[in-house]
Write a protein that holds these residues in place. Structure first.
Motif, mmCIF file in Angstrom:
data_model
loop_
_atom_site.group_PDB
_atom_site.id
_atom_site.type_symbol
_atom_site.label_atom_id
_atom_site.label_comp_id
_atom_site.label_asym_id
_atom_site.label_seq_id
_atom_site.Cartn_x
_atom_site.Cartn_y
_atom_site.Cartn_z
ATOM 1 N N ASP A 116 -17.272 18.010 -6.464
ATOM 2 C CA ASP A 116 -17.998 18.719 -7.531
ATOM 3 C C ASP A 116 -17.103 19.757 -8.202
ATOM 4 O O ASP A 116 -17.129 19.920 -9.426
ATOM 5 N N MET A 117 -16.314 20.465 -7.394
ATOM 6 C CA MET A 117 -15.395 21.468 -7.945
ATOM 7 C C MET A 117 -14.343 20.807 -8.839
ATOM 8 O O MET A 117 -13.963 21.355 -9.878
ATOM 9 N N LEU A 118 -13.906 19.618 -8.457
ATOM 10 C CA LEU A 118 -12.951 18.869 -9.279
ATOM 11 C C LEU A 118 -13.568 18.529 -10.635
ATOM 12 O O LEU A 118 -12.936 18.719 -11.684
ATOM 13 N N LEU A 119 -14.793 18.043 -10.629
ATOM 14 C CA LEU A 119 -15.448 17.681 -11.885
ATOM 15 C C LEU A 119 -15.661 18.910 -12.766
ATOM 16 O O LEU A 119 -15.486 18.841 -13.994
ATOM 17 N N GLU A 120 -16.048 20.028 -12.153
ATOM 18 C CA GLU A 120 -16.235 21.255 -12.933
ATOM 19 C C GLU A 120 -14.924 21.681 -13.592
ATOM 20 O O GLU A 120 -14.894 22.095 -14.759
ATOM 21 N N HIS A 121 -13.841 21.583 -12.848
ATOM 22 C CA HIS A 121 -12.530 21.933 -13.388
ATOM 23 C C HIS A 121 -12.182 21.037 -14.573
ATOM 24 O O HIS A 121 -11.695 21.510 -15.617
ATOM 25 N N ILE A 122 -12.450 19.746 -14.441
ATOM 26 C CA ILE A 122 -12.138 18.800 -15.517
ATOM 27 C C ILE A 122 -12.982 19.099 -16.755
ATOM 28 O O ILE A 122 -12.481 19.064 -17.887
ATOM 29 N N PHE A 123 -14.261 19.387 -16.542
ATOM 30 C CA PHE A 123 -15.152 19.697 -17.662
ATOM 31 C C PHE A 123 -14.629 20.881 -18.478
ATOM 32 O O PHE A 123 -14.782 20.931 -19.706
ATOM 33 N N ARG A 124 -14.020 21.854 -17.798
ATOM 34 C CA ARG A 124 -13.557 23.064 -18.481
ATOM 35 C C ARG A 124 -12.251 22.842 -19.247
ATOM 36 O O ARG A 124 -11.902 23.636 -20.116
ATOM 37 N N LEU A 125 -11.544 21.761 -18.902
ATOM 38 C CA LEU A 125 -10.242 21.523 -19.532
ATOM 39 C C LEU A 125 -10.268 20.411 -20.581
ATOM 40 O O LEU A 125 -9.572 20.487 -21.587
ATOM 41 N N LEU A 126 -11.055 19.381 -20.328
ATOM 42 C CA LEU A 126 -11.063 18.235 -21.242
ATOM 43 C C LEU A 126 -12.214 18.345 -22.240
ATOM 44 O O LEU A 126 -13.150 19.121 -22.052
ATOM 45 N N ASP A 127 -12.134 17.534 -23.265
ATOM 46 C CA ASP A 127 -13.160 17.549 -24.311
ATOM 47 C C ASP A 127 -13.663 16.124 -24.537
ATOM 48 O O ASP A 127 -13.254 15.448 -25.483
ATOM 49 N N PRO A 128 -14.558 15.638 -23.673
ATOM 50 C CA PRO A 128 -15.018 14.253 -23.770
ATOM 51 C C PRO A 128 -15.831 13.964 -25.035
ATOM 52 O O PRO A 128 -15.935 12.806 -25.448
ATOM 53 N N ASP A 129 -16.392 15.000 -25.635
ATOM 54 C CA ASP A 129 -17.190 14.781 -26.845
ATOM 55 C C ASP A 129 -16.309 14.460 -28.055
ATOM 56 O O ASP A 129 -16.769 13.844 -29.021
ATOM 57 N N VAL A 130 -15.053 14.863 -27.999
ATOM 58 C CA VAL A 130 -14.141 14.648 -29.122
ATOM 59 C C VAL A 130 -13.103 13.573 -28.813
ATOM 60 O O VAL A 130 -12.793 12.722 -29.653
ATOM 61 N N ALA A 135 -13.279 11.139 -22.408
ATOM 62 C CA ALA A 135 -14.623 10.673 -22.060
ATOM 63 C C ALA A 135 -14.569 9.520 -21.071
ATOM 64 O O ALA A 135 -15.341 9.463 -20.103
ATOM 65 N N GLU A 136 -13.634 8.594 -21.301
ATOM 66 C CA GLU A 136 -13.498 7.442 -20.404
ATOM 67 C C GLU A 136 -13.039 7.880 -19.014
ATOM 68 O O GLU A 136 -13.554 7.417 -18.001
ATOM 69 N N LEU A 137 -12.066 8.785 -18.979
ATOM 70 C CA LEU A 137 -11.566 9.284 -17.698
ATOM 71 C C LEU A 137 -12.673 10.008 -16.942
ATOM 72 O O LEU A 137 -12.864 9.785 -15.735
ATOM 73 N N LEU A 138 -13.394 10.855 -17.633
ATOM 74 C CA LEU A 138 -14.443 11.635 -16.984
ATOM 75 C C LEU A 138 -15.552 10.727 -16.457
ATOM 76 O O LEU A 138 -16.066 10.929 -15.344
ATOM 77 N N ALA A 139 -15.924 9.722 -17.226
ATOM 78 C CA ALA A 139 -16.967 8.786 -16.780
ATOM 79 C C ALA A 139 -16.525 8.055 -15.513
ATOM 80 O O ALA A 139 -17.311 7.874 -14.580
ATOM 81 N N ASN A 140 -15.251 7.650 -15.471
ATOM 82 C CA ASN A 140 -14.719 6.955 -14.306
ATOM 83 C C ASN A 140 -14.728 7.856 -13.078
ATOM 84 O O ASN A 140 -15.170 7.456 -11.986
ATOM 85 N N LEU A 141 -14.283 9.098 -13.261
ATOM 86 C CA LEU A 141 -14.210 10.021 -12.129
ATOM 87 C C LEU A 141 -15.598 10.443 -11.653
ATOM 88 O O LEU A 141 -15.814 10.630 -10.453
ATOM 89 N N GLN A 142 -16.538 10.580 -12.583
ATOM 90 C CA GLN A 142 -17.901 10.924 -12.183
ATOM 91 C C GLN A 142 -18.497 9.828 -11.305
ATOM 92 O O GLN A 142 -19.171 10.101 -10.306
#
Length: 259
Positions: A116-130, A135-142
């Motif tokens: 969960d901490m990893l995902l939170e860190h990624i959310f703060r650094l990446l911009d999946p909406d743009v 977005a693809e990386l985040l979906a895979n990791l989630q």
């Protein structure tokens, strides 16, 4: 014992050193993967070829052994008290209950918080909406993080080297970044050790012996398979003879019981 720097005195140089260690760990994991993958393929290929030639005889052997075990059990029941049988049934029920409890417990994810901490860190650094790649990386990791059977090391293997590794997010200071990366280092170390152990298990796998025989020469492999066929046939003849004797004994017992 390794002495880590105090988290109250972390410097950028120490953080950079840790990042270098993480890169080296990832490289070692990649090398281990590249070693284990072809070995698994080779062992499977050798075993499949072996099974294609000897498999029918081996299945016949297993069938004969199962019949022998079943018939022996029937014969033994005539010499056992009913109480012994009941106690055995209770013991079996208890074992099944314990096994079920263990299975249920094993479904818990011991690294859920770290993922969960990893995902939170990624959310703060990446911009999946743009960014579509983000977005693809985040979906895979989630998806990986939601699976209790997937370790933190597995997830980190899927995380490309880049800003997620090297950059501090808006909620971290230098010490917190270092602590997070130490957790990741521990996960990667476990991943590497697991891969090394998996490789060692393959070297001890019964299929490894088959593959080594296959590697000597086509002629040697052909002769080896023929020898296996002969040995398996001999064993099956012995098993069939043993089964026939047990059938005769069973026939005498049932005939006597009827009288």
């Amino acid at each position: 014992m390794t002495n880590y720097p105090s988290t109250s005195a972390i410097t950028q140089a120490e953080l950079d050193k840790l990042l270098t260690q993480l890169q080296q760990l990832r490289s070692s994991i990649t090398t281990a993967r590249e070693t284990i993958a072809p070995l698994e393929t080779n062992l499977a290929a050798a075993y499949n070829e072996f099974q294609a030639v000897v498999g029918t005889l081996r299945r016949q052997s297993m069938r004969l052994q199962a019949e022998i075990a079943s018939l022996r059990s029937q014969i033994q029941r005539f010499t056992q008290d009913e109480d012994d049988t009941q106690q055995q049934d209770v013991a079996t029920d208890n074992f099944l209950y314990q096994e079920e409890q263990t299975t249920e417990f094993s479904l818990k994810d011991p690294e859920a918080i770290d993922k969960d901490m990893l995902l939170e860190h990624i959310f703060r650094l990446l911009d999946p909406d743009v960014n579509a790649e983000d977005a693809e990386l985040l979906a895979n990791l989630q998806g990986l993080c939601s699976d209790a059977t997937v370790s933190l090391g597995d997830v980190l293997e899927e995380l490309p080297w880049g800003i997620v590794w090297t950059t501090r997010n808006s909620q971290e200071n230098l010490t917190q970044q270092y602590q997070r990366l130490k957790i990741w280092e521990g996960a990667l170390n476990r991943q590497l050790q697991n891969l090394k152990q998996a490789t060692e298990r393959l070297y001890k796998d019964a299929r490894y012996g088959l593959w080594r025989q296959q590697q000597k020469s086509p002629e040697h492999w052909h002769n080896f398979l023929n020898q296996c066929i002969e040995q398996q046939q001999d064993q099956n003849y012995e098993l069939q003879a043993e089964l026939d004797k047990l059938k005769e004994e069973w026939g005498r017992i049932t005939s006597t019981n009827k009288l």
